[in-house]
Design a protein around this motif. Structure first.
Motif, mmCIF file in Angstrom:
data_model
loop_
_atom_site.group_PDB
_atom_site.id
_atom_site.type_symbol
_atom_site.label_atom_id
_atom_site.label_comp_id
_atom_site.label_asym_id
_atom_site.label_seq_id
_atom_site.Cartn_x
_atom_site.Cartn_y
_atom_site.Cartn_z
ATOM 1 N N GLN A 86 23.827 -12.238 -11.171
ATOM 2 C CA GLN A 86 22.805 -13.277 -11.293
ATOM 3 C C GLN A 86 21.393 -12.705 -11.377
ATOM 4 O OE1 GLN A 86 23.567 -15.912 -7.986
ATOM 5 N NE2 GLN A 86 25.227 -16.928 -9.062
ATOM 6 N N THR A 87 21.284 -11.374 -11.425
ATOM 7 C CA THR A 87 19.974 -10.731 -11.494
ATOM 8 C C THR A 87 20.102 -9.385 -12.193
ATOM 9 O OG1 THR A 87 18.097 -9.928 -10.182
ATOM 10 C CG2 THR A 87 20.272 -9.737 -9.178
ATOM 11 N N ASN A 88 19.002 -8.879 -12.711
ATOM 12 C CA ASN A 88 18.982 -7.566 -13.350
ATOM 13 C C ASN A 88 18.504 -6.482 -12.399
ATOM 14 O OD1 ASN A 88 19.836 -8.498 -15.896
ATOM 15 N ND2 ASN A 88 17.766 -9.229 -16.301
ATOM 16 N N LEU A 89 18.357 -6.817 -11.130
ATOM 17 C CA LEU A 89 17.844 -5.893 -10.125
ATOM 18 C C LEU A 89 18.750 -5.914 -8.904
ATOM 19 C CD1 LEU A 89 15.402 -4.101 -9.164
ATOM 20 C CD2 LEU A 89 14.466 -6.199 -8.182
ATOM 21 N N LEU A 90 19.121 -4.740 -8.428
ATOM 22 C CA LEU A 90 19.873 -4.621 -7.181
ATOM 23 C C LEU A 90 18.874 -4.298 -6.084
ATOM 24 C CD1 LEU A 90 22.552 -4.323 -5.571
ATOM 25 C CD2 LEU A 90 22.519 -1.905 -6.227
ATOM 26 N N GLU B 46 16.790 4.255 -9.727
ATOM 27 C CA GLU B 46 16.692 3.662 -8.403
ATOM 28 C C GLU B 46 15.542 4.278 -7.639
ATOM 29 O OE1 GLU B 46 19.931 5.011 -5.409
ATOM 30 O OE2 GLU B 46 20.888 5.044 -7.378
ATOM 31 N N GLY B 47 15.041 3.504 -6.725
ATOM 32 C CA GLY B 47 13.935 3.955 -5.905
ATOM 33 C C GLY B 47 13.936 3.218 -4.591
ATOM 34 N N TYR C 263 11.071 7.357 -2.924
ATOM 35 C CA TYR C 263 11.776 8.130 -3.946
ATOM 36 C C TYR C 263 11.987 7.242 -5.164
ATOM 37 C CZ TYR C 263 15.835 5.575 -2.173
ATOM 38 O OH TYR C 263 16.693 4.579 -1.778
ATOM 39 N N LEU C 264 12.105 7.888 -6.325
ATOM 40 C CA LEU C 264 12.367 7.202 -7.583
ATOM 41 C C LEU C 264 12.993 8.235 -8.504
ATOM 42 C CD1 LEU C 264 11.991 4.675 -9.397
ATOM 43 C CD2 LEU C 264 9.759 5.605 -10.026
ATOM 44 N N PHE C 265 14.208 7.953 -9.028
ATOM 45 C CA PHE C 265 14.879 8.930 -9.875
ATOM 46 C C PHE C 265 15.829 8.263 -10.853
ATOM 47 C CE2 PHE C 265 17.369 8.560 -5.981
ATOM 48 C CZ PHE C 265 18.675 8.407 -6.447
ATOM 49 N N SER D 292 15.608 -0.406 -0.859
ATOM 50 C CA SER D 292 15.723 0.214 -2.173
ATOM 51 C C SER D 292 15.982 -0.820 -3.255
ATOM 52 C CB SER D 292 16.848 1.247 -2.173
ATOM 53 O OG SER D 292 18.101 0.616 -2.081
ATOM 54 N N ALA D 293 15.771 -0.375 -4.484
ATOM 55 C CA ALA D 293 16.044 -1.211 -5.654
ATOM 56 C C ALA D 293 16.621 -0.325 -6.743
ATOM 57 C CB ALA D 293 14.769 -1.884 -6.137
ATOM 58 N N ALA D 294 17.505 -0.916 -7.558
ATOM 59 C CA ALA D 294 18.071 -0.198 -8.695
ATOM 60 C C ALA D 294 18.211 -1.166 -9.854
ATOM 61 C CB ALA D 294 19.444 0.369 -8.332
#
Length: 194
Positions: A112-116, A139-140, A165-167, A187-189
């Motif tokens: 239901q979303t494009n973001l975890l 993810e970051g 962090y972001l990678f 965090s988000a991915a």
């Protein structure tokens, strides 16, 4: 939290896809014995092993652990008690100390979303698994409390509260709490492949 039936869920999905245990094991690169033990709730898979299996079933970890209850249309606030636990060690209590010490809670419903978006708790000794894992996307996150040892590719860094962090998550990565205190990360991915 009531105990989630990891084995029953995996068996139902596998059968729905028309796969035998042996075929699923061969295609995912795990042993037939592991698939059998998981389905009989005799072992809790590592995140890496479960990801390999679910990739063949065309399903993310979040989709696997999501309840069948749909989100309310227009809902944009999720209370802590409503977050979906997506860690097999927490849901089926036999994953070993390192996996049991990790909690991953997702906001919203899979698909239901494009973001975890995850609220992660790493108790002392928590580890995402002996094997680094990789997936599509980026993810970051921010370390809110404690310390976290992060390995991305061949580089390992110790992050402390306030660090971020972001990678590229196609690089193999692993998260560990080697400190004596709890670590909390937000965090988000994207895309939500985890």
């Amino acid at each position: 939290m009531s105990e989630f039936d990891v084995g029953g869920r995996l068996r139902a999905i596998r059968e729905d896809k028309g796969l035998s245990q042996r075929e699923l094991a061969q295609r995912s690169g795990v042993t037939n014995g592991l698939v059998s033990l998981i389905e009989r709730n005799k072992t809790s898979p590592s995140i890496t092993s479960l990801r390999k299996i679910l990739e063949i079933l065309e399903m993310t970890l979040a989709e696997f652990f999501d309840s069948d209850t749909p989100s309310e249309p227009g809902k944009f606030v999720f209370r802590h008690s409503e977050l979906t636990e997506i860690n097999p060690g927490r849901i089926y209590r036999s994953g070993g100390a390192a996996l049991d010490a990790l909690s991953l809670k997702r906001a919203g419903k899979s698909g239901q979303t494009n973001l975890l978006l995850l609220y992660e708790t790493y108790e002392p000794g928590a580890d995402t698994g002996a094997e680094a894992y990789a997936h599509e996307g980026e993810e970051g996150g921010f370390v809110i409390e404690g310390e976290l040892l992060l390995t991305v590719g061949e580089t390992t860094e110790l992050l402390r509260a306030g660090d971020a962090y972001l990678f590229d998550s196609r690089l193999p990565h692993r998260f560990r709490n080697v400190a004596k205190a709890r670590c909390v990360v937000v965090s988000a991915a994207t895309p939500p492949t985890f």
